[in-house]
Enzyme design. Structure first.
Site, PDB file in Angstrom:
ATOM      1  N   LYS A  30     -63.487  43.277  25.355  1.00 58.16           N
ATOM      2  CA  LYS A  30     -63.413  44.665  25.842  1.00 58.16           C
ATOM      3  C   LYS A  30     -64.409  44.882  26.985  1.00 58.16           C
ATOM      4  O   LYS A  30     -64.060  45.418  28.037  1.00 58.16           O
ATOM      5  CB  LYS A  30     -63.700  45.623  24.685  1.00 58.16           C
ATOM      6  CG  LYS A  30     -63.406  47.065  25.003  1.00 58.16           C
ATOM      7  CD  LYS A  30     -63.550  47.937  23.766  1.00 58.16           C
ATOM      8  CE  LYS A  30     -62.418  47.708  22.792  1.00 58.16           C
ATOM      9  NZ  LYS A  30     -62.642  48.263  21.468  1.00 58.16           N
ATOM     10  N   ARG A  73     -68.103  51.309  20.755  1.00 57.44           N
ATOM     11  CA  ARG A  73     -66.958  50.511  20.280  1.00 57.44           C
ATOM     12  C   ARG A  73     -67.297  49.025  20.262  1.00 57.44           C
ATOM     13  O   ARG A  73     -68.055  48.540  21.100  1.00 57.44           O
ATOM     14  CB  ARG A  73     -65.744  50.753  21.187  1.00 57.44           C
ATOM     15  CG  ARG A  73     -65.357  52.211  21.250  1.00 57.44           C
ATOM     16  CD  ARG A  73     -64.406  52.492  22.380  1.00 57.44           C
ATOM     17  NE  ARG A  73     -63.029  52.363  21.967  1.00 57.44           N
ATOM     18  CZ  ARG A  73     -62.008  52.311  22.821  1.00 57.44           C
ATOM     19  NH1 ARG A  73     -62.227  52.347  24.110  1.00 57.44           N
ATOM     20  NH2 ARG A  73     -60.779  52.205  22.383  1.00 57.44           N
ATOM     21  N   GLY A 120     -58.580  46.613  15.321  1.00 61.31           N
ATOM     22  CA  GLY A 120     -58.850  47.476  14.163  1.00 61.31           C
ATOM     23  C   GLY A 120     -59.771  46.895  13.112  1.00 61.31           C
ATOM     24  O   GLY A 120     -60.023  47.525  12.089  1.00 61.31           O
ATOM     25  N   MET A 180     -63.016  45.949  13.414  1.00 61.49           N
ATOM     26  CA  MET A 180     -64.415  46.389  13.458  1.00 61.49           C
ATOM     27  C   MET A 180     -64.467  47.877  13.802  1.00 61.49           C
ATOM     28  O   MET A 180     -63.441  48.507  13.994  1.00 61.49           O
ATOM     29  CB  MET A 180     -65.196  45.519  14.434  1.00 61.49           C
ATOM     30  CG  MET A 180     -65.396  44.102  13.901  1.00 61.49           C
ATOM     31  SD  MET A 180     -66.229  43.039  15.059  1.00 61.49           S
ATOM     32  CE  MET A 180     -65.045  42.880  16.376  1.00 61.49           C
ATOM     33  N   ARG A 208     -56.360  44.322  27.469  1.00 59.54           N
ATOM     34  CA  ARG A 208     -56.549  42.984  26.890  1.00 59.54           C
ATOM     35  C   ARG A 208     -55.194  42.303  26.843  1.00 59.54           C
ATOM     36  O   ARG A 208     -54.158  42.975  26.917  1.00 59.54           O
ATOM     37  CB  ARG A 208     -57.157  43.074  25.488  1.00 59.54           C
ATOM     38  CG  ARG A 208     -56.307  43.846  24.488  1.00 59.54           C
ATOM     39  CD  ARG A 208     -57.027  44.043  23.179  1.00 59.54           C
ATOM     40  NE  ARG A 208     -56.300  44.954  22.291  1.00 59.54           N
ATOM     41  CZ  ARG A 208     -56.820  45.537  21.229  1.00 59.54           C
ATOM     42  NH1 ARG A 208     -58.075  45.317  20.903  1.00 59.54           N
ATOM     43  NH2 ARG A 208     -56.102  46.343  20.469  1.00 59.54           N
ATOM     44  N   HIS A 246     -51.712  50.591  13.456  1.00 60.75           N
ATOM     45  CA  HIS A 246     -52.391  49.400  12.911  1.00 60.75           C
ATOM     46  C   HIS A 246     -51.378  48.451  12.274  1.00 60.75           C
ATOM     47  O   HIS A 246     -51.372  47.251  12.529  1.00 60.75           O
ATOM     48  CB  HIS A 246     -53.443  49.839  11.873  1.00 60.75           C
ATOM     49  CG  HIS A 246     -54.082  48.696  11.170  1.00 60.75           C
ATOM     50  ND1 HIS A 246     -53.639  48.225   9.950  1.00 60.75           N
ATOM     51  CD2 HIS A 246     -55.092  47.883  11.535  1.00 60.75           C
ATOM     52  CE1 HIS A 246     -54.382  47.203   9.592  1.00 60.75           C
ATOM     53  NE2 HIS A 246     -55.274  46.968  10.530  1.00 60.75           N
ATOM     54  N   SER A 255     -46.338   3.639   8.656  1.00 64.90           N
ATOM     55  CA  SER A 255     -46.208   5.090   8.595  1.00 64.90           C
ATOM     56  C   SER A 255     -47.338   5.585   7.695  1.00 64.90           C
ATOM     57  O   SER A 255     -47.461   5.145   6.560  1.00 64.90           O
ATOM     58  CB  SER A 255     -44.851   5.488   8.015  1.00 64.90           C
ATOM     59  OG  SER A 255     -44.760   6.887   7.979  1.00 64.90           O
ATOM     60  N   CYS A 285     -46.159  10.558   8.220  1.00 63.82           N
ATOM     61  CA  CYS A 285     -45.061  11.273   7.559  1.00 63.82           C
ATOM     62  C   CYS A 285     -45.532  12.182   6.430  1.00 63.82           C
ATOM     63  O   CYS A 285     -44.738  12.679   5.652  1.00 63.82           O
ATOM     64  CB  CYS A 285     -44.008  10.283   7.035  1.00 63.82           C
ATOM     65  SG  CYS A 285     -44.679   9.158   5.806  1.00 63.82           S
ATOM     66  N   TYR A 335     -45.252   8.395  16.828  1.00 62.60           N
ATOM     67  CA  TYR A 335     -44.527   9.624  16.481  1.00 62.60           C
ATOM     68  C   TYR A 335     -45.186  10.323  15.287  1.00 62.60           C
ATOM     69  O   TYR A 335     -46.014   9.738  14.581  1.00 62.60           O
ATOM     70  CB  TYR A 335     -43.055   9.312  16.139  1.00 62.60           C
ATOM     71  CG  TYR A 335     -42.871   8.501  14.869  1.00 62.60           C
ATOM     72  CD1 TYR A 335     -42.802   9.127  13.624  1.00 62.60           C
ATOM     73  CD2 TYR A 335     -42.784   7.111  14.908  1.00 62.60           C
ATOM     74  CE1 TYR A 335     -42.659   8.386  12.459  1.00 62.60           C
ATOM     75  CE2 TYR A 335     -42.639   6.369  13.748  1.00 62.60           C
ATOM     76  CZ  TYR A 335     -42.582   7.012  12.526  1.00 62.60           C
ATOM     77  OH  TYR A 335     -42.454   6.284  11.359  1.00 62.60           O
TER      78      TYR A 335
END
Length: 875
Positions: free
Chosen positions: A23, A93, A102, A104, A337, A455, A764, A831, A851
């Site tokens: 902010k 703020r 929302g 804090m 933001r 919110h 694997s 895997c 992979y």
């Protein structure tokens, strides 16, 4: 750490986010762009860190710098904080480096007291505005700074409204508001045993400390945990000159987005309220107007707002979430933001911005978090099922998707039920930041108040949860455990369905369908495939799963578990017959029955995958898993199999193991009963030969031997399997190619990978078992203690969900290095469940694997994560 702890907005810039918070850095940036920003200053995140290190106290230097910046602000505005005649009022703020909407605390109208309220009333010639601002300040300060429950103030306000016979705050006159102020002060005195502070400098210091204190409130901690936010010093605090949206009908406040955060559509999106302050919009207490209506109400302000929206989006090259206030016809910007957005919006915005030449393809890829794609793969409501459904009420489509669950009226209940495995819809009048755990646990969220920027809406979109907000027909009676719509009553525990895309609430359970993926999604995935180096396969045991994975872009099967096929229909009988056989001949007779069934399974999978590689793991679990354990079930099975119950009981008892996960399973089973491995090898090769003949495609099966810890286990079984494979190939006069490899899931297998690679064409990594054996944790029992380990900071993450790179990762790296020394062209995959987890995929890329393999629905996530890994490496 620098010695400068407080910066005016003129001294900062957007790059100083870690120090000034998001902010503060953006307010500084907008100031430098010449936008209408009320002046102020930022107390840095370093001060928050010092505040905690010093036992919640400030150093004299910090206090001195705050005083200096306050004095500069007073001189700039020509007003003094709390002055009797013409007071300077400020907002206080929070603002961390990472946006936490929302979570804090905020305090508005600071500087008002019993004297300055009279001064501001005279100065503005607006008594009602002055007393409205004062009652708001006492309520906020009392709640945020002094810790008095919000509901205590609401009771006072409701009582005054009831006495007056009005519904809205805006209908109260000056005398009513004076009554409210008196009541609020009494509440503070009664609850805290001290009066509301009248000294403005004391108010300011207490508010700054409260904002720093909110960094470690439960909801902020939960939000950081849920969103995996780490490594921040704390929050910054922004002290900014107040501008007022509650000065009458030519004043107002709003929240807007430069694009639609639900769909990503390039349309100005947002809401506003006239004669209101910022918290009224996001708290969802009054339902606001769509931003487009501002064009008619205040055309000059709307035109200026649209120009600022365009300028900010071009400047930040991302969708902006902005807050504004209009004071007596003049527009002020209070924040910008990068906006929270759904996955669908993230994909669309990224692709559109690349087309608009705002960002490059690589930047577009980095704009979408791999785990966000989970939302896109969420189910939608089945159109036919929905046609038959009874739509109970309609609200705002705050966050898309579908959710089906039982109604819970509190965040605690939603969390508790979800822990029990129940599907829950959290129903609230309006949500507050305290509800974060319940919102995270719920399938979807329904609120009766609040708008598209409330919110509930913002947090739900960030979480990818379906949300219907501002559904005013829903009357929530939390204490009674019901909500009503007209004459229909829905009780806690009743099932409802939400359609977040249409904003509808439906009674009962509506079936869901798999999602259809948009063209933008396909485009983004193509870009990811152009960048990534890591292959992405899937874990699939059925043709249906294989089909789904292939649709999502899987390049083969990295794990096909054969045991899952053994449980179906008639074949379980043949499996049990094999287990009960007392000799090789008996077992072979049973296996002959299984052979065509297994072959059919593999043919189905090979047909779907065509020429893509398919890795099939030989039988892994211990045999006792195929037999019943309850007395009643054993007797039933004995009757069915025509054997004595005692014989079956003895067999079950003989197969019992104290620690089956480390027992007679995997390659150990095949060494004891090689005929099982022979049958499976025959089924695999026959299926491959048949499919190749039938389709004309080149099928390359990969046979995987599990749980090897000693190289001689693999050498022995390779010989058994290869002998059978060669025999079938000769018999069928086929020239089919095949590979034989192993799973590295026993730590000793990794430590001796150079020797193991002599007999394996591929490895694997079975990271589920490898994690289990490296940590010595039973993966079936970790739920009893791992959550506490995480809470106490012993473990950062559950190692069965996120690969432990320090320990298990070292074994993987060692096996890669040793294996490739022996066999340069060794194929390496993973895997376990980790194959679809983004940070684990990045590790696999860095470790040089060929992979990753994951469940079908995580294939797109792995594809994007693999592209991110390359782009991060280049950075």
């Amino acid at each position: 750490m620098s010695e400068k702890y407080v910066y005016s907005f003129e001294e900062g810039k957007k790059e100083m986010k870690m120090l000034l918070g998001g902010k503060g850095a953006n307010l500084a940036e907008m100031t430098s762009l010449g936008m209408p920003i009320p002046p102020g200053f930022t107390v840095t995140t370093e001060v928050c860190d010092l505040y905690y290190k010093n036992g919640r106290k400030h150093t004299p230097l910090v206090i001195e710098q705050i005083d200096k910046k306050l004095k500069e602000l007073e001189e700039k505005q020509g007003k003094k904080l709390g002055d009797k005649e013409d007071p300077l009022l400020v907002s206080v703020r929070s603002g961390a480096a990472v946006s936490m909407p929302g979570m804090m605390d905020t305090v508005l109208n600071l500087g008002l007291n019993d004297e300055s309220v009279i001064g501001i009333a005279k100065k503005t010639s607006n008594d009602r505005f002055a007393w409205d601002s004062y009652r708001r300040f006492i309520q906020m300060f009392g709640n945020v700074v002094m810790g008095v429950e919000h509901s205590q103030f609401e009771e006072v306000l409701d009582k005054v409204k009831e006495t007056k016979g009005v519904e809205l705050d805006t209908e109260l006159d000056t005398d009513d508001l004076k009554e409210v102020v008196k009541g609020y002060k009494e509440v503070i005195q009664k609850e805290k045993g001290k009066s509301f502070p009248q000294n403005p400098r004391e108010q300011l210091q207490m508010s700054i400390d409260a904002v720093f204190g909110s960094w470690n409130n439960p909801r902020a901690i939960s939000y950081r945990r849920i969103n995996d936010i780490k490594g921040l010093l704390g929050t910054a605090v922004n002290v900014q000159t107040m501008v007022f949206g509650n000065m009458g009908e030519n004043s107002g406040t709003g929240v807007c987005f430069s694009r639609n955060p639900s769909t990503g559509e390039n349309k100005f999106y947002g809401e506003y309220l006239m004669n209101a302050q910022g918290e009224d919009v996001v708290a969802g207490i009054r339902t606001p107007h769509p931003i487009k209506e501002l064009e008619k109400a205040m055309p000059k302000c709307y035109k200026e707002l649209v120009e600022i929206r365009d300028k900010l989006e071009k400047h930040y090259k991302d969708m902006q979430d902005m807050e504004f206030t209009i004071q007596e016809g003049k527009l002020y910007m209070l924040q910008t933001r990068n906006g929270k957005r759904t996955a669908a919006a993230a994909v669309k915005i990224a692709v559109d911005m690349e087309k608009e030449k705002l960002i490059s393809k690589k930047e577009a890829l980095m704009r979408v978090e791999p785990n966000q794609l989970n939302q896109l793969l969420h189910k939608q409501l089945d159109p036919i099922g929905k046609q038959k459904a009874e739509v109970l009420a309609k609200g705002l489509p705050a966050s898309p998707g579908a959710a089906v669950g039982e109604v819970a009226f509190t965040a605690e209940k939603a969390h508790e039920w979800a822990q029990e495995g129940r599907k829950v819809i959290l129903v609230r009048t309006e949500t507050s930041p305290e509800d974060i755990e319940g919102m995270n646990a719920a399938q979807g969220i329904l609120t009766s108040r609040g708008g598209m920027t409330s919110h509930a809406a913002v947090v739900a979109r960030g979480m990818g949860k379906c949300c219907v907000a501002g559904c005013s027909d829903v009357n929530v009676k939390e204490k009674e455990g019901i909500f009503t719509v007209g004459n229909i009553t829905v009780k806690e525990g009743d099932w409802i369905t939400l359609d977040g895309t249409a904003g509808e609430v439906i009674l009962g359970q509506v079936p869901t369908t798999d999602p259809s993926l948009s063209g933008d999604f396909g485009t983004l995935m193509e870009w990811a495939d152009e960048v990534r180096k890591l292959g992405v396969r899937t874990n699939a045991d059925t043709p249906k799963d294989a089909e789904v994975a292939k649709k999502f872009g899987a390049e083969g099967i990295g794990l096909c578990r054969t045991e899952h096929m053994f449980f179906e229909g008639e074949r379980i009988k043949a499996v049990r017959e094999m287990i009960l056989s007392s000799n090789v001949e008996g077992r072979k007779r049973a296996l002959v029955k299984l052979l065509p069934m297994q072959q059919g399974d593999f043919e189905g999978i090979f047909e779907v995958m065509g020429e893509l590689p398919v890795t099939i793991r030989l039988l892994d679990p211990p045999l006792h898993e195929f037999l019943p354990h309850e007395e009643k079930d054993i007797e039933e099975l004995a009757k069915e199999m025509n054997v004595k119950a005692g014989v079956l009981k003895d067999k079950v008892s003989s197969l019992h193991e104290l620690n089956p996960m480390l027992g007679h399973r995997g390659c150990r089973l095949a060494i004891t009963f090689p005929e099982i491995a022979e049958m499976q090898a025959e089924a695999i090769i026959k299926a491959a030969i048949n499919t190749a003949k039938k389709t004309g495609k080149k099928i390359v099966p990969e046979i995987m031997i599990p749980l090897v810890g000693e190289v001689k286990e693999l050498a022995y079984l390779r010989e058994v399997v290869e002998k059978k494979v060669k025999e079938i190939i000769a018999k069928e006069k086929s020239s089919i190619k095949y590979k034989i490899g192993t799973m590295i899931e026993v730590p000793r297998g990794a430590l001796t990978a150079d020797a193991v690679a002599e007999h394996a064409e591929f490895f694997s990594f079975g990271t589920n078992d490898l994690t289990q054996m490296t940590f010595g944790f039973s993966r079936d029992d970790v739920g009893k203690f791992v959550p506490e380990y995480i809470e106490k900071g012993i473990l950062e993450k559950d190692p069965f969900q996120v690969l432990d790179q320090t320990g298990v990762g070292q074994l993987v790296k060692m096996a890669v290095e040793k294996g490739r020394k022996t066999r340069k062209d060794l194929k390496l995959g993973i895997c376990g469940e980790h194959g679809g987890e983004p940070s684990s995929v990045e590790f696999c890329h860095n470790a040089g694997l060929t992979y990753v393999s994951c469940s079908p629905y995580r294939v797109p996530i792995a594809r994007l994560a693999a592209a991110h890994a390359v782009l991060k490496e280049k950075k």
